[in-house]
Design a protein around this motif. Sequence first.
Motif, mmCIF file in Angstrom:
data_model
loop_
_atom_site.group_PDB
_atom_site.id
_atom_site.type_symbol
_atom_site.label_atom_id
_atom_site.label_comp_id
_atom_site.label_asym_id
_atom_site.label_seq_id
_atom_site.Cartn_x
_atom_site.Cartn_y
_atom_site.Cartn_z
ATOM 1 N N ALA A 70 -9.210 7.499 0.041
ATOM 2 C CA ALA A 70 -9.122 8.096 -1.291
ATOM 3 C C ALA A 70 -8.704 7.060 -2.333
ATOM 4 O O ALA A 70 -9.226 7.046 -3.461
ATOM 5 C CB ALA A 70 -8.143 9.264 -1.274
ATOM 6 N N GLU A 71 -7.776 6.186 -1.973
ATOM 7 C CA GLU A 71 -7.302 5.189 -2.928
ATOM 8 C C GLU A 71 -8.395 4.188 -3.293
ATOM 9 O O GLU A 71 -8.593 3.861 -4.476
ATOM 10 C CB GLU A 71 -6.086 4.461 -2.359
ATOM 11 N N ILE A 72 -9.108 3.687 -2.301
ATOM 12 C CA ILE A 72 -10.185 2.734 -2.603
ATOM 13 C C ILE A 72 -11.320 3.444 -3.352
ATOM 14 O O ILE A 72 -11.944 2.870 -4.251
ATOM 15 C CB ILE A 72 -10.716 2.067 -1.323
ATOM 16 N N ASP B 109 0.810 -1.218 0.000
ATOM 17 C CA ASP B 109 0.000 0.000 0.000
ATOM 18 C C ASP B 109 0.844 1.270 0.000
ATOM 19 O O ASP B 109 0.520 2.240 -0.664
ATOM 20 C CB ASP B 109 -0.985 0.004 1.178
ATOM 21 N N GLU B 110 1.966 1.267 0.745
ATOM 22 C CA GLU B 110 2.860 2.433 0.734
ATOM 23 C C GLU B 110 4.226 1.979 1.200
ATOM 24 O O GLU B 110 4.333 1.125 2.073
ATOM 25 C CB GLU B 110 2.319 3.533 1.656
ATOM 26 N N MET B 111 5.265 2.530 0.622
ATOM 27 C CA MET B 111 6.611 2.012 0.801
ATOM 28 C C MET B 111 7.061 1.981 2.263
ATOM 29 O O MET B 111 7.810 1.091 2.658
ATOM 30 C CB MET B 111 7.597 2.821 -0.047
ATOM 31 N N LEU B 112 6.616 2.932 3.078
ATOM 32 C CA LEU B 112 6.960 2.956 4.497
ATOM 33 C C LEU B 112 5.750 2.676 5.380
ATOM 34 O O LEU B 112 5.778 2.953 6.576
ATOM 35 C CB LEU B 112 7.553 4.319 4.888
ATOM 36 N N LYS B 113 4.708 2.116 4.795
ATOM 37 C CA LYS B 113 3.465 1.826 5.524
ATOM 38 C C LYS B 113 2.841 3.096 6.100
ATOM 39 O O LYS B 113 2.172 3.065 7.133
ATOM 40 C CB LYS B 113 3.690 0.801 6.640
ATOM 41 N N ARG B 114 3.021 4.210 5.390
ATOM 42 C CA ARG B 114 2.381 5.467 5.790
ATOM 43 C C ARG B 114 0.994 5.504 5.151
ATOM 44 O O ARG B 114 0.804 6.045 4.066
ATOM 45 C CB ARG B 114 3.242 6.660 5.351
ATOM 46 N N ILE B 115 0.045 4.922 5.841
ATOM 47 C CA ILE B 115 -1.277 4.693 5.251
ATOM 48 C C ILE B 115 -2.377 5.165 6.201
ATOM 49 O O ILE B 115 -3.198 4.365 6.659
ATOM 50 C CB ILE B 115 -1.474 3.211 4.887
ATOM 51 N N PRO B 116 -2.441 6.456 6.500
ATOM 52 C CA PRO B 116 -3.576 6.920 7.304
ATOM 53 C C PRO B 116 -4.892 6.621 6.597
ATOM 54 O O PRO B 116 -4.948 6.531 5.370
ATOM 55 C CB PRO B 116 -3.327 8.425 7.423
ATOM 56 N N ARG B 117 -5.922 6.472 7.375
ATOM 57 C CA ARG B 117 -7.210 6.058 6.809
ATOM 58 C C ARG B 117 -7.698 7.022 5.730
ATOM 59 O O ARG B 117 -8.280 6.599 4.727
ATOM 60 C CB ARG B 117 -8.256 5.932 7.925
ATOM 61 N N GLU B 118 -7.451 8.310 5.901
ATOM 62 C CA GLU B 118 -7.920 9.281 4.912
ATOM 63 C C GLU B 118 -7.296 9.020 3.545
ATOM 64 O O GLU B 118 -7.967 9.094 2.515
ATOM 65 C CB GLU B 118 -7.592 10.697 5.387
ATOM 66 N N ARG B 119 -5.987 8.702 3.527
ATOM 67 C CA ARG B 119 -5.325 8.400 2.258
ATOM 68 C C ARG B 119 -5.876 7.105 1.662
ATOM 69 O O ARG B 119 -6.170 7.027 0.462
ATOM 70 C CB ARG B 119 -3.817 8.282 2.457
ATOM 71 N N LEU C 84 -5.425 17.831 -4.145
ATOM 72 C CA LEU C 84 -5.339 16.369 -4.199
ATOM 73 C C LEU C 84 -5.796 15.789 -2.868
ATOM 74 O O LEU C 84 -5.440 16.341 -1.816
ATOM 75 C CB LEU C 84 -3.898 15.929 -4.486
ATOM 76 N N PRO C 85 -6.554 14.696 -2.877
ATOM 77 C CA PRO C 85 -7.114 14.038 -4.059
ATOM 78 C C PRO C 85 -8.365 14.754 -4.567
ATOM 79 O O PRO C 85 -9.003 15.511 -3.829
ATOM 80 C CB PRO C 85 -7.479 12.651 -3.529
ATOM 81 N N VAL C 86 -8.691 14.483 -5.819
ATOM 82 C CA VAL C 86 -9.898 15.005 -6.467
ATOM 83 C C VAL C 86 -10.565 13.839 -7.192
ATOM 84 O O VAL C 86 -9.876 12.983 -7.758
ATOM 85 C CB VAL C 86 -9.556 16.121 -7.466
ATOM 86 N N PHE C 87 -11.891 13.836 -7.182
ATOM 87 C CA PHE C 87 -12.639 12.762 -7.819
ATOM 88 C C PHE C 87 -13.436 13.337 -8.990
ATOM 89 O O PHE C 87 -14.398 14.076 -8.798
ATOM 90 C CB PHE C 87 -13.543 12.072 -6.797
ATOM 91 N N TYR C 88 -12.978 13.011 -10.199
ATOM 92 C CA TYR C 88 -13.624 13.449 -11.444
ATOM 93 C C TYR C 88 -14.471 12.285 -11.968
ATOM 94 O O TYR C 88 -13.984 11.151 -12.033
ATOM 95 C CB TYR C 88 -12.587 13.795 -12.508
ATOM 96 N N ASP D 202 0.918 10.589 -5.580
ATOM 97 C CA ASP D 202 0.309 11.795 -4.986
ATOM 98 C C ASP D 202 -1.208 11.794 -5.109
ATOM 99 O O ASP D 202 -1.866 12.760 -4.724
ATOM 100 C CB ASP D 202 0.900 13.066 -5.594
ATOM 101 N N LEU D 203 -1.782 10.728 -5.654
ATOM 102 C CA LEU D 203 -3.221 10.475 -5.800
ATOM 103 C C LEU D 203 -3.850 11.200 -6.982
ATOM 104 O O LEU D 203 -5.077 11.210 -7.112
ATOM 105 C CB LEU D 203 -3.994 10.805 -4.505
#
Length: 841
Positions: free
Chosen positions: A341-343, A328-338, A762-766, A592-593
């Motif tokens: 956005a990814e899901i 999910d992220e190279m250093l496991k920096r995966i706060p729920r907000e990020r 960022l992030p933006v949902f189009y 960067d999403l």
Amino acid sequence: MASASFKAKDWYTATVPGTVLTTLVNNKVYPDPAYGENNRPEIIPESLNKTSYWYRDVIDIPADYAGHHVWLNFDGINYSSEIWVNGKKIGTTRGAFIRGKFDITDRVKPGQKAIVAVLVTPQPHPGVPHEHTLKNGLGQNGGITALDGPTFLSTIGWDWLPAIRDRDTGIWQKVYLSATGPVLVKDPLVTTDLPLPRTDSSDVVVQATVENVTDQPQKGVLKGDIESIHFEQPVEIPAHSSQKVTFDPKSTPALHIDNPRLWWPNGYGPQNLYSLHLSFDAGNATSDAQDVTFGIRRISYSVPDSENLTISVNGVRVFIRGGDWGLDEMLKRIPRERLDAEIHLHQLANLNLIRNWVGQSTGPDFYELCDKYGILLWDEFFQPNPSDGPDPEDLATYMANVRDKILRYRNHPSIAVWCARNEGFPPKSIDDELQKLMAELEPTRRYQPSSTSGAGVRSNGPYHWRAPRDFYIVTDDFFKTETGSLSVPTLESIKGMMPQKDWETITDDWAEHDFAKGAQWGDKYKGQLEDRYGKVRNLADFVRKAQLMNYEAYRAMYEGRNAQLFHQTTAVITWMSAPAQPSFVWQLYHYDLEPSASLFGTRSAGELQHIQFNQANGEVQIINNLPTPLENAVADVSVYNLDGSVALQYQRHFTAPPDFATSIGPIEFPASTSNVNFVKLDLHDSTGKLLSTNFYWRANTDPHPDDLTDLSKLAPVTLQSELSRHDESGRARITVTLRNPSKNIALMTHIQLRRKSGERVLPVFYDENYVSLVPGESRTINIDADLKDLHGEDALILLDGFNTTIEPASAAGVSIAPNKDADPMQSPETGLPFQTENLRQ
């Protein structure tokens, strides 16, 4: 270390949840490894994975814990740990994916402070990584890290990730205190069934284990509540023992639920969820309680007319359009907000499955958000391709981590498949144990031993960019678990991931971010692009042309499988859909999403009722992936010449059966059609509602179907716009209607939301982007962003495209203008050469 007499001095403030390297980056010891070549070993040393680390904290034990058992909980530590409280060692953990729950009642006093110290040790076999360079390419995937089993084995380096110097060592999940009475409620399980083909009722079964942690027998009542449904059962538990309790419709008729709200995958229906509250009550006190979120749904894995793995949910066939996640992220920096956005971006791309490759993205937020957005999970355990690393040597540790993963996450409706190993079979010792675990813990889900074998399941790429027609080639890979393409991010994303000195020359910095020789053909991609679209002027021109390559490849990746919908193809999963680091490859959106054209090509192909041009045989196909026929529908087919004039137009009326790809015949291109031309397809239902629109640029077979260099002759088009904005519930909602007033084709128009000051939002949902407009056509794009990300400023939309610009315009709170930096003619000609001298060895 864990005693009051120890004086901590000159310690770093730890980031928990987080890895050791995250802590060191946050304390400015090392720069962020995601940027440029900061991750090179002369900057961040390999020695980080060869030493242990102490974490220490002074905590308050709540006064109201008096009279209770006090527990110290760890949700994940990589790799192994020793836990100490007030000078006494109270337990250990081993493996990144197992929880630790330790009774510290005898070591602490409620209302007073306690000292917790944790010694964290990296995995025993961190290996020697291969540095990513232009000269040597991306090298061998993986290595000896796989010997340690349940860890972030990808961090030794793969062809999508450089080596992470601490191997993601650390307390990477949350740490917390809890208090209970004498009896624990553990390992709840909710299973649901439907009387298919009917879905008007469901049988729900609830199971839990109650454990007595004291020296005395305990008596009480296990109670459960699902909305208005209540059930309970008296239980007596001997000292230091546990008991499994089951509630089902026979014992509890209310668990036969009429007209249940079903959970569906993305696109097929809503993601309804239920809440279960379980408690063990003794006397007037609750000893322990658990809350479980679950969905009512039934997944099946076969259909009568196919031998291939076919996933159906609630009786409806689901054509799997998925994405692989490596990490999910190279250093496991995966706060729920990020992660949300990814899901969300996966939902927006019309995907319905994520494959959790080798279990590297396992974490509670990941599963909860897949439930929320309707993303099914192909969930793997911790073994890579046999050529990428040896079998684990510690079977007990491996199986303990697997067991805890299943127990922890099995109630999530999104999990569809448990898979033992990536691209290979597990050793017999592991497979035998997994078979036993499935029989014990997993009564309903499919166990798949390998991601590339059985029931039409195949992996094996290819992973490089190729012409759209090549994606229509299907051999025996009907349920395709891996295939990919290079995926170049936007100009702004590239500039944000590396220093300016590397913008106009392809350097080792590009190799560090996966643009080098390897399965992705990074060393060949620029040549492929220039053969197809013409010489590259500079970075902006490279990105402009690469977005056409992105859109073509990712749309064809899914449309090529649509073409044989359920006859015989049943799935395609792109390698990969999410980046672990800033990258040039295998992604729908950048680190960067910001989404690239890859996401919107995927979104187009993933429509459940879709019209497409089969780029292998020239036919127009109607894809109906719904369980009902599409009756009395209308297809409009138009062919445009390079100058924007109409070469051919016609209409077809048809009925498309359910779960089928219906051909309405080939396009007969007139002999007078220009060599490079365009196909526009529109699908309307019987009421005239537009269901799908699609647009292709192509070349005739003579002189060559891959020569699209004439696109450089497209006349420039200045678009017109209408704008509106309204803010609600903390969201900025912006509508942009673009109109092509010219007589020419407007190709691949891209919009980007910024603050008025110029910084990207960022992030933006189009709901649409990278749109192409024929003469006189209009298209409306809806934009959704978090209001706080605008920082109180007006919104600015910048527009670029292959041959488009925009008349500046404004409305209340929003304006639109050309993105001049994205225009290749605004920057000097460099040719974007490869660096050839002073390369890293």
